[in-house]
Design an enzyme around this catalytic site. Structure first.
Site, PDB file in Angstrom:
ATOM      1  N   HIS A 120      35.919  46.099  36.202  1.00 41.72           N
ATOM      2  CA  HIS A 120      35.281  47.363  36.608  1.00 41.72           C
ATOM      3  C   HIS A 120      35.419  47.526  38.125  1.00 41.72           C
ATOM      4  O   HIS A 120      35.398  46.544  38.861  1.00 41.72           O
ATOM      5  CB  HIS A 120      33.803  47.351  36.198  1.00 41.72           C
ATOM      6  CG  HIS A 120      33.174  48.702  36.344  1.00 41.72           C
ATOM      7  ND1 HIS A 120      32.705  49.155  37.557  1.00 41.72           N
ATOM      8  CD2 HIS A 120      32.977  49.702  35.454  1.00 41.72           C
ATOM      9  CE1 HIS A 120      32.232  50.387  37.393  1.00 41.72           C
ATOM     10  NE2 HIS A 120      32.384  50.744  36.124  1.00 41.72           N
ATOM     11  N   GLY A 134      29.723  57.847  39.090  1.00 43.15           N
ATOM     12  CA  GLY A 134      28.361  58.008  39.589  1.00 43.15           C
ATOM     13  C   GLY A 134      28.215  59.091  40.643  1.00 43.15           C
ATOM     14  O   GLY A 134      27.187  59.178  41.319  1.00 43.15           O
ATOM     15  N   GLU A 152      33.428  48.339  40.300  1.00 41.89           N
ATOM     16  CA  GLU A 152      32.337  47.727  41.078  1.00 41.89           C
ATOM     17  C   GLU A 152      32.563  46.222  41.225  1.00 41.89           C
ATOM     18  O   GLU A 152      32.238  45.633  42.269  1.00 41.89           O
ATOM     19  CB  GLU A 152      30.986  48.033  40.400  1.00 41.89           C
ATOM     20  CG  GLU A 152      30.601  49.493  40.596  1.00 41.89           C
ATOM     21  CD  GLU A 152      29.810  50.112  39.448  1.00 41.89           C
ATOM     22  OE1 GLU A 152      29.227  49.377  38.637  1.00 41.89           O
ATOM     23  OE2 GLU A 152      29.794  51.364  39.371  1.00 41.89           O
ATOM     24  N   LYS A 156      25.457  48.868  33.265  1.00 40.90           N
ATOM     25  CA  LYS A 156      25.466  48.256  34.614  1.00 40.90           C
ATOM     26  C   LYS A 156      24.191  47.419  34.789  1.00 40.90           C
ATOM     27  O   LYS A 156      23.738  46.826  33.822  1.00 40.90           O
ATOM     28  CB  LYS A 156      25.634  49.344  35.671  1.00 40.90           C
ATOM     29  CG  LYS A 156      26.846  50.252  35.355  1.00 40.90           C
ATOM     30  CD  LYS A 156      27.239  51.163  36.453  1.00 40.90           C
ATOM     31  CE  LYS A 156      28.456  51.976  36.033  1.00 40.90           C
ATOM     32  NZ  LYS A 156      28.954  52.844  37.083  1.00 40.90           N
ATOM     33  N   ASN A 163      28.223  51.804  29.550  1.00 37.53           N
ATOM     34  CA  ASN A 163      28.144  50.677  30.485  1.00 37.53           C
ATOM     35  C   ASN A 163      26.830  50.842  31.232  1.00 37.53           C
ATOM     36  O   ASN A 163      26.717  51.690  32.099  1.00 37.53           O
ATOM     37  CB  ASN A 163      29.345  50.716  31.444  1.00 37.53           C
ATOM     38  CG  ASN A 163      29.245  49.657  32.534  1.00 37.53           C
ATOM     39  OD1 ASN A 163      28.393  48.765  32.464  1.00 37.53           O
ATOM     40  ND2 ASN A 163      30.098  49.753  33.543  1.00 37.53           N
ATOM     41  N   GLU A 198      39.196  54.744  35.085  1.00 37.30           N
ATOM     42  CA  GLU A 198      38.029  55.274  35.778  1.00 37.30           C
ATOM     43  C   GLU A 198      38.392  55.572  37.228  1.00 37.30           C
ATOM     44  O   GLU A 198      38.410  54.652  38.065  1.00 37.30           O
ATOM     45  CB  GLU A 198      36.885  54.259  35.756  1.00 37.30           C
ATOM     46  CG  GLU A 198      36.444  53.858  34.362  1.00 37.30           C
ATOM     47  CD  GLU A 198      35.028  53.290  34.349  1.00 37.30           C
ATOM     48  OE1 GLU A 198      34.190  53.866  33.670  1.00 37.30           O
ATOM     49  OE2 GLU A 198      34.773  52.292  35.045  1.00 37.30           O
ATOM     50  N   SER A 258      31.495  60.031  35.513  1.00 36.24           N
ATOM     51  CA  SER A 258      30.643  61.220  35.357  1.00 36.24           C
ATOM     52  C   SER A 258      30.892  61.978  34.059  1.00 36.24           C
ATOM     53  O   SER A 258      30.849  63.204  34.020  1.00 36.24           O
ATOM     54  CB  SER A 258      30.797  62.149  36.576  1.00 36.24           C
ATOM     55  OG  SER A 258      30.395  61.474  37.756  1.00 36.24           O
TER      56      SER A 258
END
Ligand code: 13P
Length: 254
Positions: A98, A176, A100, A11, A9, A170, A216
């Protein structure tokens, strides 16, 4: 036997020229389907890079995903992109829900569900993302949160459609941050997600659904994570930006 699927991904990274360059490098490492030994490879790219990405991966086993799309089929939705637009470009998958998108753009389980159904209707395969925040984990609500997001996202999705759905777990606190869930911790939640799928669709269907881990993941920790019974692949952010490190994870999945 369920499939091992390693997906990147990107992003909001890479222009269309950068995307084509990285994909050429990745294609050279991937070589062909035989070399992948059954592992499927997907790259999620920004909308502006999708056409170049599809072109750069033609004749390779690398499939392309969008990172979001509209829940609507067409019409007055300025700035939005429909499933049909993606499908016509040669995009096969779409990352939906996701964390985010949920945290920054306010997507709810209902929005994510509408997008999942719109994707399936247009022949795109959704990668449905779920995951708990750190405070959920610390207050013992990990399963509750993941169960709610899973059931909400899959509301009205049929048993037949589940053959085209990937679930990505996730944990938000691991995205991240360099902090990975330990393989045992991840496996525990993956096993819970599988049991929730059993409740929804029965054992035979649940056993076939690929459940990816994301947060990660790197070449160094991928072998141990992917060795877990219910971890069937990865959804990778940072380590998917360079062909070498992403291929390191793919190799771990073989
Ligand atoms: P990182 O691999 O950078 O932690 O990102 C994970 C992710 O959000 C993939 O969707």
């Amino acid at each position: 036997m369920r499939k091992t699927i390693i997906a990147g991904n990107w992003k909001m990274n890479k222009t269309h020229t950068e995307a084509a360059k990285t994909l050429k490098e990745l294609a050279a490492l991937v070589i062909d389907k035989e070399n992948l030994g059954g592992v499927e490879v997907i790259i999620g790219a920004p909308f502006t890079a999708l056409e170049s990405a599809v072109r750069a991966t033609e004749g390779t086993p690398i499939a392309i995903a969008a990172e979001n799309m509209s829940e609507h089929a067409s019409g007055a939705f300025t700035g939005e992109i429909s499933a049909t637009m993606l499908k016509e470009l040669g995009v096969e998958y779409v990352i939906l829900g996701h964390s985010e998108r949920r945290a920054i753009y306010g997507e709810t389980d209902a929005t994510v569900n509408a997008k999942v159904k719109a994707a399936l209707k247009a022949g795109l395969k959704p990668i449905l993302c779920i995951g708990e925040q750190l405070e959920d984990r610390e207050s013992g609500r990990t399963n509750e949160v993941n169960g709610t997001q899973l059931k909400g996202g899959l509301e009205g999705v049929t048993t037949e459609d589940m053959a085209n759905v990937i679930v990505a777990y996730e944990p938000v606190w691991a995205i991240g941050t360099g902090v990975t869930a330990t393989p045992e911790m991840a496996e525990e939640t993956h096993a819970f997600v599988r049991s929730a799928l059993v409740e929804l669709y029965g054992n035979a269907v649940a056993e076939e659904v690929t459940i990816q881990y994301g947060g990660s993941m790197k070449p160094g920790n991928a072998p141990e994570l992917l060795a877990q019974k219910n971890i069937d692949g990865g959804l990778i952010g940072g380590a998917a930006l360079e062909a070498d490190s992403f291929y390191g994870i793919i190799a771990a999945g073989k």
